[in-house]
Design a protein around this motif. Structure first.
Motif, PDB file in Angstrom:
ATOM      1  N   ARG A 132       0.997  -1.160   0.443  1.00  0.00           N
ATOM      2  CA  ARG A 132      -0.045   0.170  -0.178  1.00  0.00           C
ATOM      3  C   ARG A 132       1.094   0.855  -0.406  1.00  0.00           C
ATOM      4  O   ARG A 132       1.467   1.207   0.816  1.00  0.00           O
ATOM      5  CB  ARG A 132      -0.888  -0.412   1.574  1.00  0.00           C
ATOM      6  N   ILE A 133       0.538   1.993  -0.824  1.00  0.00           N
ATOM      7  CA  ILE A 133       1.202   3.285  -0.934  1.00  0.00           C
ATOM      8  C   ILE A 133       0.053   4.452  -0.170  1.00  0.00           C
ATOM      9  O   ILE A 133      -1.131   4.866  -0.693  1.00  0.00           O
ATOM     10  CB  ILE A 133       2.136   3.951  -1.939  1.00  0.00           C
ATOM     11  N   VAL A 134       0.248   5.265   0.676  1.00  0.00           N
ATOM     12  CA  VAL A 134      -0.784   6.915   1.201  1.00  0.00           C
ATOM     13  C   VAL A 134       0.063   7.943   0.745  1.00  0.00           C
ATOM     14  O   VAL A 134       1.398   7.610   1.046  1.00  0.00           O
ATOM     15  CB  VAL A 134      -1.071   6.935   2.292  1.00  0.00           C
ATOM     16  N   ASN A 135      -0.123   8.610   0.207  1.00  0.00           N
ATOM     17  CA  ASN A 135       0.467  10.342  -0.126  1.00  0.00           C
ATOM     18  C   ASN A 135      -0.454  11.100  -0.369  1.00  0.00           C
ATOM     19  O   ASN A 135      -1.911  10.487   0.075  1.00  0.00           O
ATOM     20  CB  ASN A 135       0.773  10.141  -2.287  1.00  0.00           C
ATOM     21  N   THR A 136       0.515  11.708   0.504  1.00  0.00           N
ATOM     22  CA  THR A 136       0.304  13.279   0.751  1.00  0.00           C
ATOM     23  C   THR A 136      -0.453  14.284   0.132  1.00  0.00           C
ATOM     24  O   THR A 136       0.872  14.780  -0.333  1.00  0.00           O
ATOM     25  CB  THR A 136       0.499  13.952   2.507  1.00  0.00           C
ATOM     26  N   SER A 137      -1.708  14.675  -0.744  1.00  0.00           N
ATOM     27  CA  SER A 137      -2.164  15.908  -1.209  1.00  0.00           C
ATOM     28  C   SER A 137      -2.112  16.522  -0.094  1.00  0.00           C
ATOM     29  O   SER A 137      -1.828  16.951   0.538  1.00  0.00           O
ATOM     30  CB  SER A 137      -2.599  15.066  -2.134  1.00  0.00           C
ATOM     31  N   VAL A 176      -3.173   2.377  -4.198  1.00  0.00           N
ATOM     32  CA  VAL A 176      -2.196   3.577  -4.175  1.00  0.00           C
ATOM     33  C   VAL A 176      -3.216   4.894  -3.817  1.00  0.00           C
ATOM     34  O   VAL A 176      -4.453   4.887  -4.626  1.00  0.00           O
ATOM     35  CB  VAL A 176      -1.247   4.219  -5.111  1.00  0.00           C
ATOM     36  N   ASN A 177      -3.324   5.048  -2.700  1.00  0.00           N
ATOM     37  CA  ASN A 177      -4.265   6.328  -1.879  1.00  0.00           C
ATOM     38  C   ASN A 177      -3.660   7.383  -1.909  1.00  0.00           C
ATOM     39  O   ASN A 177      -2.450   7.558  -1.451  1.00  0.00           O
ATOM     40  CB  ASN A 177      -5.548   5.916  -1.158  1.00  0.00           C
ATOM     41  N   ALA A 178      -5.046   8.887  -2.030  1.00  0.00           N
ATOM     42  CA  ALA A 178      -3.646   9.734  -1.064  1.00  0.00           C
ATOM     43  C   ALA A 178      -4.468  10.174  -0.404  1.00  0.00           C
ATOM     44  O   ALA A 178      -6.008  10.044  -0.115  1.00  0.00           O
ATOM     45  CB  ALA A 178      -3.532  11.107  -2.274  1.00  0.00           C
TER      46      ALA A 178
END
Length: 250
Positions: A132-137, A176-178
């Protein structure tokens, strides 16, 4: 939510949202690599997180440092299950005002950093079977705000990249989410308030951005990041979860 035995990297983990995210993962049993440009900050948060964490110094815009971060995490934990691309910064300015070097530096950290950390973590994430990837937008990626041109552009890129990576890597079992925070009570905004000519007026303006009439707390954003990284969100990929106190609904 349970992260027992899972290996997690949080960039920008030494302060603000990153710090709260590290501590939440650790509370839920995760082993966390606390990655930050400041080794002192990473060490402090790692000590708070407990024995299952390691501090790492990394400039996410530097490929060699990012590769070393990934290699050290895999060596320490045996793999990577979750990558949180949280490192980033912002500054004031319109396109007319911003110097080219400042623009390039912000894009290198906020956008290239997401690319590099994801690129070099992907093999380990794929091996985990449910990476899992979580990006901070940021909510500003959707609505824009004045006098923050470089920051808004960078976060627009992060949201778009999140959606693209979700499609590219779903076949590898990687989600992949943000998260898109609103204005958060963090060292970045505390610095803006403290350095302003009228701190009280600036604080009131920041609180007044949301219909809740307050800033978010780092722990509130961390809760959203951790949910996106958990099995509870197993059908979510390519999502940008807005947590802004209703600001973007105004």
């Amino acid at each position: 939510m349970n992260f027992d035995g899972q290996s997690i990297i949080v960039t920008g983990g030494g302060s603000g949202i990153g710090r709260a995210t590290v501590l939440k993962f650790a509370e839920l049993g995760g082993r966390v690599a606390v990655a930050d440009v400041s080794l002192d900050a990473a060490r402090e948060v790692s000590s708070l997180a407990g024995g299952g964490s390691i501090p790492l110094q990394v400039d996410v815009s530097d490929a060699a440092q990012v590769r070393a971060m990934v290699d050290e995490t895999v060596a320490a934990f045996g793999g990577i299950d979750v990558l949180c691309n949280n490192a980033g910064f912002g500054f004031l300015g319109t396109v007319a005002d911003i110097g080219e070097a400042d623009w390039d530096r912000l894009m290198a950290v906020n956008v290239k950093g997401v690319y590099l950390c994801s690129k070099y973590s992907l093999p380990a994430l794929a091996r985990s079977g449910e990476g899992r990837i979580v990006n901070t937008s940021s909510y500003t990626a959707a609505v824009g705000i004045p006098n923050r041109a470089a920051y808004v552009a960078s976060k627009g890129a992060v949201s778009a990249l999140t959606r693209a990576m979700a499609l590219d890597h779903v076949g590898q079992g990687i989600r992949v989410n943000a998260v898109a925070p609103g204005t958060v009570n963090s060292p970045y905004f505390n610095k803006i308030v403290g350095e302003s000519a009228d701190p009280q007026a600036v604080l009131e303006e920041l609180n007044g951005r949301s219909p809740m009439h307050r800033m978010g707390e780092p722990e509130e954003i961390a809760a959203a990041i951790v949910w996106l990284a958990s099995k509870e969100s197993s059908f979510a990929t390519g999502s940008v979860l807005t947590v802004d106190g209703g600001t973007s609904s105004w």
